[in-house]
Design an enzyme around this catalytic site. Sequence first.
Site, short mmCIF file in Angstrom:
data_model
loop_
_atom_site.label_atom_id
_atom_site.label_comp_id
_atom_site.label_asym_id
_atom_site.label_seq_id
_atom_site.Cartn_x
_atom_site.Cartn_y
_atom_site.Cartn_z
N MET A 18 -8.66 8.22 9.82
CA MET A 18 -9.16 8.80 8.45
C MET A 18 -9.88 10.00 8.86
SD MET A 18 -10.08 4.95 6.86
CE MET A 18 -10.80 4.33 8.27
N ASP A 22 0.79 -1.31 -0.15
CA ASP A 22 0.07 -0.01 -0.08
C ASP A 22 1.06 1.08 0.01
OD1 ASP A 22 -2.27 -1.63 0.08
OD2 ASP A 22 -2.62 -1.34 2.26
N LYS A 76 -3.39 1.53 -2.29
CA LYS A 76 -4.59 1.77 -1.39
C LYS A 76 -4.12 2.50 -0.14
CE LYS A 76 -7.11 -1.32 0.76
NZ LYS A 76 -7.82 -0.49 1.75
N1 SAH Z 1 -4.71 -0.38 9.27
C1 SAH Z 1 -4.13 0.79 9.70
C2 SAH Z 1 -5.27 1.72 9.66
C3 SAH Z 1 -5.82 2.06 8.10
S1 SAH Z 1 -6.76 3.18 8.11
C4 SAH Z 1 -3.57 0.86 11.34
O1 SAH Z 1 -3.73 -0.30 12.00
O2 SAH Z 1 -2.92 1.68 11.49
C5 SAH Z 1 -5.76 4.48 7.54
C6 SAH Z 1 -5.68 5.68 8.78
O3 SAH Z 1 -4.93 5.20 9.72
C7 SAH Z 1 -5.26 6.93 8.17
O4 SAH Z 1 -6.19 7.68 7.85
C8 SAH Z 1 -4.93 7.63 9.43
O5 SAH Z 1 -5.87 7.85 10.31
C9 SAH Z 1 -4.32 6.29 10.33
N2 SAH Z 1 -2.83 6.30 10.21
C10 SAH Z 1 -2.12 5.17 9.44
N3 SAH Z 1 -0.94 5.36 9.54
C11 SAH Z 1 -0.86 6.51 10.64
C12 SAH Z 1 0.49 7.18 10.98
N4 SAH Z 1 1.85 6.98 10.70
N5 SAH Z 1 0.19 8.40 11.82
C13 SAH Z 1 -1.09 8.87 12.14
N6 SAH Z 1 -2.28 8.03 11.40
C14 SAH Z 1 -2.11 6.94 10.87
#
Ligand code: SAH
Length: 278
Positions: free
Chosen positions: A193, A57, A79
């Site tokens: 998100m 991704d 994605k």
């Molecule tokens: N599966 C992922 C989440 C996917 S949804 C997990 O467990 O982290 C994607 C959202 O995750 C983004 O819109 C943001 O809100 C959050 N996100 C992912 N990486 C991030 C990061 N390094 N710092 C802050 N928010 C993050």
Amino acid sequence: MEVILPQNKMIQPNLADTSSARRPGLVYLIGAGPGDPELITVKGLRALQKAQVVLYDRLIAPELLREAPSDAELIYVGKGADCHTLPQEQINALLVQYAQQGRTVARLKGGDPFVFGRGGEEAQVLAEAGIPFEIIPGISSAIAAPAYAGIPVTHRDYASSVTIVTGHEGKAASPPVNWDALAALGGTLIVLMGVKALPHFTTRLIAGGRSAQTPAAVVQEGTTIRQRVVIGTLEDIAARADAAGLSSPALTVIGAVAHLHDLLAWYEGADQQRNIHE
Ligand code: SAH
């Protein structure tokens, strides 16, 4: 090995030698962790090092891709949080097709595959196609980004529960988020998100009875060298995040624990001055 970085166009997948007679390969659904490439699990790294095909991704660190075997095929499926280069159905189909070629597939997903990662849907498709798979959990940004911002998501003195919720209620088919119930629940709320929707859900939570003075924080690109943190209250965090120009990927922490950032912030990324204070 060619590393295809997210800004590049996806390469044309090589599906020419699809053979249904072959025994399907194993698919690893791997949580790659929140951003810092060292926050992948040992198990996830070992699986990646065995992969013949890697589907990854937008938020996957390039350093991790270098851990794949040099002859592995790396496929960016783009994605991310807000921009889906490939529709989920196509990603599902690619996973099945590569596995049906008998190849070992690593599906690298940001954070944890089952926390707003659509890993559940991918696993369903694999199960239905009779393809063997393993789920390798990852460190979710929901926990790790606050930790790197010096915010414990629970704390004996401040929060006995933590709720992880999406701020992006796009799909009519998904169950709606009950902001009134969340306002009443208290504890720590982690909104994924939701940078664009910050004004919407902070207003909803205040209308639902959560105090406007509740501490809040937005963490952008947590655990990476680009991490930025904005601190405020439920009432002003949307304006503060906007003024600081924060954008996706970012998450919001709402609850008394957010004020601990002032005392516990320890991670300064590459730039000691990145954190934005009041
Ligand atoms: N599966 C992922 C989440 C996917 S949804 C997990 O467990 O982290 C994607 C959202 O995750 C983004 O819109 C943001 O809100 C959050 N996100 C992912 N990486 C991030 C990061 N390094 N710092 C802050 N928010 C993050």
